[in-house]
Design a protein around this motif. Structure first.
Motif, PDB file in Angstrom:
ATOM      1  N   GLU A  53       0.824  -1.209   0.000  1.00 31.43           N
ATOM      2  CA  GLU A  53       0.000   0.000   0.000  1.00 31.43           C
ATOM      3  C   GLU A  53       0.864   1.268   0.000  1.00 31.43           C
ATOM      4  OE1 GLU A  53      -3.202   0.149  -0.613  1.00 31.43           O
ATOM      5  OE2 GLU A  53      -3.051  -2.033  -0.796  1.00 31.43           O
ATOM      6  N   ALA A  54       1.993   1.228   0.688  1.00 30.10           N
ATOM      7  CA  ALA A  54       2.877   2.391   0.705  1.00 30.10           C
ATOM      8  C   ALA A  54       3.444   2.675  -0.681  1.00 30.10           C
ATOM      9  CB  ALA A  54       4.011   2.168   1.707  1.00 30.10           C
ATOM     10  N   VAL A  55       3.819   1.617  -1.394  1.00 30.61           N
ATOM     11  CA  VAL A  55       4.379   1.799  -2.743  1.00 30.61           C
ATOM     12  C   VAL A  55       3.304   2.271  -3.714  1.00 30.61           C
ATOM     13  CG1 VAL A  55       5.381   0.581  -4.715  1.00 30.61           C
ATOM     14  CG2 VAL A  55       6.284   0.181  -2.420  1.00 30.61           C
ATOM     15  N   THR A  56       2.147   1.624  -3.695  1.00 33.36           N
ATOM     16  CA  THR A  56       1.097   1.995  -4.643  1.00 33.36           C
ATOM     17  C   THR A  56       0.514   3.371  -4.338  1.00 33.36           C
ATOM     18  OG1 THR A  56      -0.550   0.780  -3.333  1.00 33.36           O
ATOM     19  CG2 THR A  56       0.490  -0.392  -5.160  1.00 33.36           C
ATOM     20  N   GLY A  57       0.675   3.837  -3.121  1.00 34.63           N
ATOM     21  CA  GLY A  57       0.170   5.154  -2.756  1.00 34.63           C
ATOM     22  C   GLY A  57       1.147   6.288  -3.012  1.00 34.63           C
ATOM     23  N   HIS A  58       2.318   5.969  -3.557  1.00 28.52           N
ATOM     24  CA  HIS A  58       3.335   6.995  -3.803  1.00 28.52           C
ATOM     25  C   HIS A  58       3.493   7.217  -5.304  1.00 28.52           C
ATOM     26  CE1 HIS A  58       7.676   8.332  -4.186  1.00 28.52           C
ATOM     27  NE2 HIS A  58       7.114   9.275  -3.465  1.00 28.52           N
ATOM     28  N   ASP A  59       3.613   8.458  -5.708  1.00 28.40           N
ATOM     29  CA  ASP A  59       3.770   8.801  -7.123  1.00 28.40           C
ATOM     30  C   ASP A  59       5.253   8.843  -7.468  1.00 28.40           C
ATOM     31  OD1 ASP A  59       3.825   9.881  -9.681  1.00 28.40           O
ATOM     32  OD2 ASP A  59       2.215  11.320  -9.284  1.00 28.40           O
ATOM     33  N   GLN A  60       5.764   7.730  -7.990  1.00 24.39           N
ATOM     34  CA  GLN A  60       7.200   7.652  -8.282  1.00 24.39           C
ATOM     35  C   GLN A  60       7.618   8.582  -9.418  1.00 24.39           C
ATOM     36  OE1 GLN A  60       5.494   4.390  -8.394  1.00 24.39           O
ATOM     37  NE2 GLN A  60       5.783   4.192  -6.175  1.00 24.39           N
ATOM     38  N   LEU A  61       6.778   8.757 -10.411  1.00 31.95           N
ATOM     39  CA  LEU A  61       7.153   9.617 -11.531  1.00 31.95           C
ATOM     40  C   LEU A  61       7.280  11.076 -11.089  1.00 31.95           C
ATOM     41  CD1 LEU A  61       5.106   8.154 -14.523  1.00 31.95           C
ATOM     42  CD2 LEU A  61       7.327   7.469 -13.618  1.00 31.95           C
ATOM     43  N   ALA A  62       6.376  11.518 -10.257  1.00 37.57           N
ATOM     44  CA  ALA A  62       6.473  12.882  -9.726  1.00 37.57           C
ATOM     45  C   ALA A  62       7.703  13.029  -8.846  1.00 37.57           C
ATOM     46  CB  ALA A  62       5.208  13.241  -8.945  1.00 37.57           C
ATOM     47  N   ALA A  63       8.007  11.989  -8.086  1.00 32.14           N
ATOM     48  CA  ALA A  63       9.185  12.035  -7.216  1.00 32.14           C
ATOM     49  C   ALA A  63      10.463  12.145  -8.039  1.00 32.14           C
ATOM     50  CB  ALA A  63       9.228  10.792  -6.332  1.00 32.14           C
ATOM     51  N   LEU A  64      10.561  11.374  -9.103  1.00 31.74           N
ATOM     52  CA  LEU A  64      11.746  11.429  -9.959  1.00 31.74           C
ATOM     53  C   LEU A  64      11.850  12.786 -10.650  1.00 31.74           C
ATOM     54  CD1 LEU A  64      11.631   7.860 -11.536  1.00 31.74           C
ATOM     55  CD2 LEU A  64      13.369   8.726  -9.947  1.00 31.74           C
ATOM     56  N   ALA A  65      10.728  13.331 -11.063  1.00 32.64           N
ATOM     57  CA  ALA A  65      10.741  14.643 -11.712  1.00 32.64           C
ATOM     58  C   ALA A  65      11.194  15.735 -10.756  1.00 32.64           C
ATOM     59  CB  ALA A  65       9.354  14.961 -12.262  1.00 32.64           C
TER      60      ALA A  65
ATOM     61  N   ARG B 142      11.949   8.865 -18.596  1.00 36.13           N
ATOM     62  CA  ARG B 142      11.532  10.189 -19.065  1.00 36.13           C
ATOM     63  C   ARG B 142      11.243  11.132 -17.909  1.00 36.13           C
ATOM     64  NH1 ARG B 142       9.084   7.195 -23.373  1.00 36.13           N
ATOM     65  NH2 ARG B 142       7.239   6.798 -22.090  1.00 36.13           N
ATOM     66  N   ALA B 143      10.807  10.578 -16.770  1.00 36.40           N
ATOM     67  CA  ALA B 143      10.492  11.426 -15.618  1.00 36.40           C
ATOM     68  C   ALA B 143      11.736  12.005 -14.957  1.00 36.40           C
ATOM     69  CB  ALA B 143       9.696  10.626 -14.590  1.00 36.40           C
ATOM     70  N   CYS B 144      12.881  11.347 -15.124  1.00 35.51           N
ATOM     71  CA  CYS B 144      14.117  11.791 -14.468  1.00 35.51           C
ATOM     72  C   CYS B 144      14.646  13.069 -15.113  1.00 35.51           C
ATOM     73  CB  CYS B 144      15.193  10.715 -14.560  1.00 35.51           C
ATOM     74  SG  CYS B 144      14.786   9.159 -13.748  1.00 35.51           S
ATOM     75  N   ARG B 145      15.156  13.971 -14.302  1.00 35.09           N
ATOM     76  CA  ARG B 145      15.846  15.139 -14.839  1.00 35.09           C
ATOM     77  C   ARG B 145      17.200  14.746 -15.429  1.00 35.09           C
ATOM     78  NH1 ARG B 145      15.326  20.143 -10.552  1.00 35.09           N
ATOM     79  NH2 ARG B 145      13.246  19.654  -9.731  1.00 35.09           N
ATOM     80  N   ASP B 146      17.861  13.804 -14.796  1.00 38.49           N
ATOM     81  CA  ASP B 146      19.173  13.345 -15.253  1.00 38.49           C
ATOM     82  C   ASP B 146      19.220  11.840 -15.021  1.00 38.49           C
ATOM     83  OD1 ASP B 146      21.789  12.907 -15.909  1.00 38.49           O
ATOM     84  OD2 ASP B 146      22.656  14.244 -14.408  1.00 38.49           O
ATOM     85  N   GLY B 147      18.626  11.098 -15.938  1.00 37.58           N
ATOM     86  CA  GLY B 147      18.498   9.659 -15.738  1.00 37.58           C
ATOM     87  C   GLY B 147      19.143   8.837 -16.828  1.00 37.58           C
TER      88      GLY B 147
END
Length: 241
Positions: A155-167, A192-197
């Motif tokens: 639930e913790a993982v599915t409730g977190h927006d990873q793409l926004a976090a990477l951005a 694509r979400a990463c600034r420097d990935g």
């Protein structure tokens, strides 16, 4: 020399990183997340997990490369978002899926496992040792298993927006996947979400198979630490060897 904080996968513990730590030539530590290993019985949340990572970074001087696999990778992404000044670079392994279908499967499995944790732990131990023979599998189970925490972690993982976090994270990110890992499914969206990935694929390895050869993995981690301390123009992504 930039240190490393390693974050383990779901239901296992910091001991999974033992073979890699033994081959790494720089300061490093592996952290137990809430509900796992030495912290078994504690409630798991993304805030508590990222705070544990931040505490480990502080113990190593306040700035580190963060490397996590599976759940550890998702926690690493959240830690980079929450503590960008502490996370000097992020190596996120086996954690580039946001599939709702896969999340539904994990919720169902987690619910059953949490109702019968002793049995689930025994089955998990057998599966892990079979998937990773020898020292790698032994390290996976050495700290004990914690299947009772599975629903909270899912639930913790599915409730977190990873793409926004990477951005939001300004530092360097290396997305590392086994070429046969089903969690690769969203890797291009994550990249694509990463600034420097950068994306690194490890040939002929699945989700946990990336842990099978700790020597090359330790060398890759060392290379990424060196990159994280260089100016951007000097960075060249290595291939696992």
């Amino acid at each position: 020399m930039l240190p490393v904080v390693f974050i383990h996968g779901i239901r296992v513990s910091a001991t999974m990183w033992g073979p890699v730590l033994a081959r790494l030539d720089r300061p490093a530590t592996a952290v137990d997340l809430p509900g796992h290993g030495t912290r078994r019985g504690e409630p798991f949340s993304m805030d508590a997990a990222t705070s544990a990572v931040a505490d480990a970074i502080d113990a190593l001087g306040g700035r580190a490369l963060v490397a996590g696999l599976s759940l550890g990778g998702y926690v690493g992404i959240a830690a980079a978002e929450r503590f960008p000044g502490r996370v000097a670079g992020l190596m996120a392994m086996g954690c580039t899926s946001r599939s709702t279908a896969m999340a539904g499967i994990y919720r169902s499995v987690a619910s059953v496992a949490a109702r019968h944790p002793s049995r689930a732990n025994r089955v998990s131990s057998s599966v892990l040792r079979r998937l990773l023979p020898g020292a790698a599998g032994a390290a996976m189970v050495a700290g004990g298993l914690s299947c009772e925490v599975l629903p909270q972690a899912v639930e913790a993982v599915t409730g977190h927006d990873q793409l926004a976090a990477l951005a939001a994270y300004p530092g360097r990110v290396w997305l590392v996947n086994g070429a046969r890992d089903p969690f690769r499914v969203g890797e291009r969206d994550f990249l694509r979400a990463c600034r420097d990935g950068r994306l690194i694929l490890i040939p002929c390895r699945g989700h946990l198979g990336v842990m099978r050869d700790p020597g090359p993995l330790a060398r890759l981690v060392g290379d990424l630490c060196d990159q994280a301390d260089r100016p951007v123009r000097a960075v060249a992504t290595p291939s696992p060897r």
